[in-house]
Scaffold this motif. Structure first.
Motif, short mmCIF file in Angstrom:
data_model
loop_
_atom_site.label_atom_id
_atom_site.label_comp_id
_atom_site.label_asym_id
_atom_site.label_seq_id
_atom_site.Cartn_x
_atom_site.Cartn_y
_atom_site.Cartn_z
N TYR A 178 -92.17 55.53 25.85
CA TYR A 178 -91.58 55.32 24.52
C TYR A 178 -92.62 54.83 23.53
N PHE A 179 -93.40 53.83 23.90
CA PHE A 179 -94.43 53.31 23.00
C PHE A 179 -95.50 54.36 22.72
N THR A 180 -95.79 55.20 23.70
CA THR A 180 -96.78 56.25 23.49
C THR A 180 -96.32 57.22 22.41
N GLY A 181 -95.05 57.59 22.44
CA GLY A 181 -94.55 58.53 21.44
C GLY A 181 -94.42 57.92 20.06
N SER A 182 -94.12 56.63 19.98
CA SER A 182 -93.88 56.00 18.67
C SER A 182 -95.00 55.07 18.24
N LEU A 183 -96.17 55.19 18.84
CA LEU A 183 -97.27 54.27 18.52
C LEU A 183 -97.72 54.37 17.06
N PRO A 184 -97.85 55.57 16.47
CA PRO A 184 -98.25 55.62 15.05
C PRO A 184 -97.26 54.89 14.15
N ALA A 185 -95.96 55.05 14.40
CA ALA A 185 -94.97 54.36 13.57
C ALA A 185 -95.05 52.85 13.76
N ILE A 186 -95.27 52.40 15.00
CA ILE A 186 -95.39 50.97 15.26
C ILE A 186 -96.60 50.38 14.54
N LYS A 187 -97.73 51.07 14.60
CA LYS A 187 -98.93 50.58 13.93
C LYS A 187 -98.74 50.57 12.42
N SER A 188 -98.11 51.61 11.87
CA SER A 188 -97.89 51.66 10.43
C SER A 188 -97.01 50.50 9.97
N GLY A 189 -95.93 50.23 10.72
CA GLY A 189 -95.07 49.10 10.37
C GLY A 189 -95.78 47.77 10.48
N MET A 190 -96.65 47.62 11.48
CA MET A 190 -97.40 46.37 11.64
C MET A 190 -98.39 46.18 10.49
N TYR A 191 -99.05 47.27 10.05
CA TYR A 191 -100.03 47.15 8.98
C TYR A 191 -99.36 46.79 7.65
N ARG A 192 -98.14 47.24 7.43
CA ARG A 192 -97.45 46.96 6.17
C ARG A 192 -97.07 45.48 6.04
N LEU A 193 -97.05 44.76 7.14
CA LEU A 193 -96.73 43.33 7.09
C LEU A 193 -97.91 42.49 6.59
N VAL A 194 -99.10 43.10 6.55
CA VAL A 194 -100.29 42.38 6.12
C VAL A 194 -100.44 42.55 4.61
N PRO A 195 -100.82 41.49 3.88
CA PRO A 195 -101.04 41.62 2.43
C PRO A 195 -102.03 42.74 2.11
N ALA A 196 -101.79 43.42 1.00
CA ALA A 196 -102.61 44.58 0.64
C ALA A 196 -104.08 44.22 0.49
#
Length: 355
Positions: free
Chosen positions: A177-195
């Protein structure tokens, strides 16, 4: 807001302590689930370099994930097909040997020896109690304490093995599951960081995840190498359980530092007990040679190319992680050490140089 009332301040502090205790208890209760999830993410990061390799060969990501899924399922089925029938066959031979020994009167001789050597021990009464416990579970409370502890230990061991197998299957499912959705997980994690801090955070995070992926692939390569060579050597010496021993060597060699040593000792002892000293001697010699090659040639090369961590840090990290979290801790400790080293190099030291 300023709190002037000492009672209100103490009440809020007490509520904060109770909330922290409740959160800690909740985390402890779901600790096993968190470990499974962490292991799934860890293995998914290990598969990511393979997926990126396929993507660079113009394979769509969904097709790469599907291909890896098929390979993993085929490997699990193949391992089960190779090992389970062998174990069942050997267990059947063991049961037959026990039955033959009982029919030949060996058991009666042993019981007579016990009666003569330990006259105070009620052998017949103990056997009657054990037989009654096996046929009627209500009589378990009448067993002697030592026998009840032995039976309880056996039942607990079987339960732990079943739990470990179930946990392994859950980890595999989470990994896919994490292998298939890893790009989405990383994108969501990066959006939590200030620009303002996001580019540097993304750069460091990507380097850490690449190090984790290379480390997992490196450990997998070590396990595959040991398993393949063990299968060849044990087949040459004529061991009937060569496939089972090779699987044990493959799985154990993925554990840093102690995995190969443990597997070598266990396999050598099993070969000695089941196949005799004439077969165990060349196997033990082979593992002594292989352990030296892995410790001084193969493993340092893998560690230097995968995580670029000094040898002493690798040893200390693996020992610390294994002490805190067991096998999983030993696996993730080295990538964590590499991540800390990278953060120190890219973030902490540059800030200190500016002061």
């Amino acid at each position: 807001m300023k709190i002037r009332n000492a009672f209100v301040l103490g009440l809020l502090g007490g509520l904060g302590v109770l909330l922290a205790i409740a959160i800690g208890a909740a985390v402890q209760q779901i600790g096993t689930v968190l470990v499974w999830a962490f292991a799934g993410i860890f293995l998914a990061l290990g598969l990511e370099p393979v997926i990126q390799f396929l993507i660079r060969r113009r394979v769509p990501r969904w097709a790469a994930v599907l291909l890896i899924f098929i390979v993993i399922v085929a490997a699990l089925v193949g391992a089960g097909w190779l090992i389970v029938p062998t174990i069942i066959a050997q267990f059947s031979l063991l049961v037959q040997a026990i039955v033959q020994e009982v029919e030949s009167g060996l058991l009666d001789s042993v019981l007579d020896w016990v009666r003569e050597t330990f006259p105070a021990f009620d052998v017949d009464g103990t056997l009657d109690q054990l037989g009654g416990a096996l046929t009627d579970f209500n009589t378990w409370s009448s067993l002697p304490p030592w026998m009840a502890e032995v039976v309880g230990s056996i039942v607990a061991s079987i339960g732990q093995v079943a739990f470990a197998i179930g946990g392994g299957l859950i980890v595999v499912v989470l990994m896919l599951y994490f292998t298939g959705s890893l790009p989405a997980i990383k994108s969501g994690m990066y959006r939590l960081v200030p620009a303002s801090s996001r580019p540097k955070f993304i750069e460091i995070a990507e380097q850490i995840m690449k190090s984790v992926g290379r480390f997992v692939l490196g450990q997998g390569a070590l396990g595959l190498l040991n398993g393949t060579l063990s299968l060849i050597v044990l087949s040459i010496v004529g061991s009937e359980l060569a496939g089972v021993y090779a699987f044990i060597a493959l799985i154990a060699s993925t554990i840093p530092l102690v995995g190969t040593i443990t597997a070598s000792v266990v396999i050598s002892l099993l070969v000695l007990l089941l196949d005799g000293p004439q077969t165990a001697l060349p196997v033990a010699i082979w593992y002594l040679v292989y352990m030296q090659l892995e410790a001084y040639v193969i493993s340092p090369q893998v560690m230097n190319r995968a995580v670029k961590v000094p040898g002493v840090v690798v040893v200390l990290a693996a020992l610390t992680g294994g002490t805190l979290l067991g096998i999983l801790g030993a696996l993730v400790a080295i990538p964590v050490a590499a991540a800390i080293q990278l953060i120190l190099k890219e973030v902490v030291i540059p800030k200190q140089d500016l002061k």
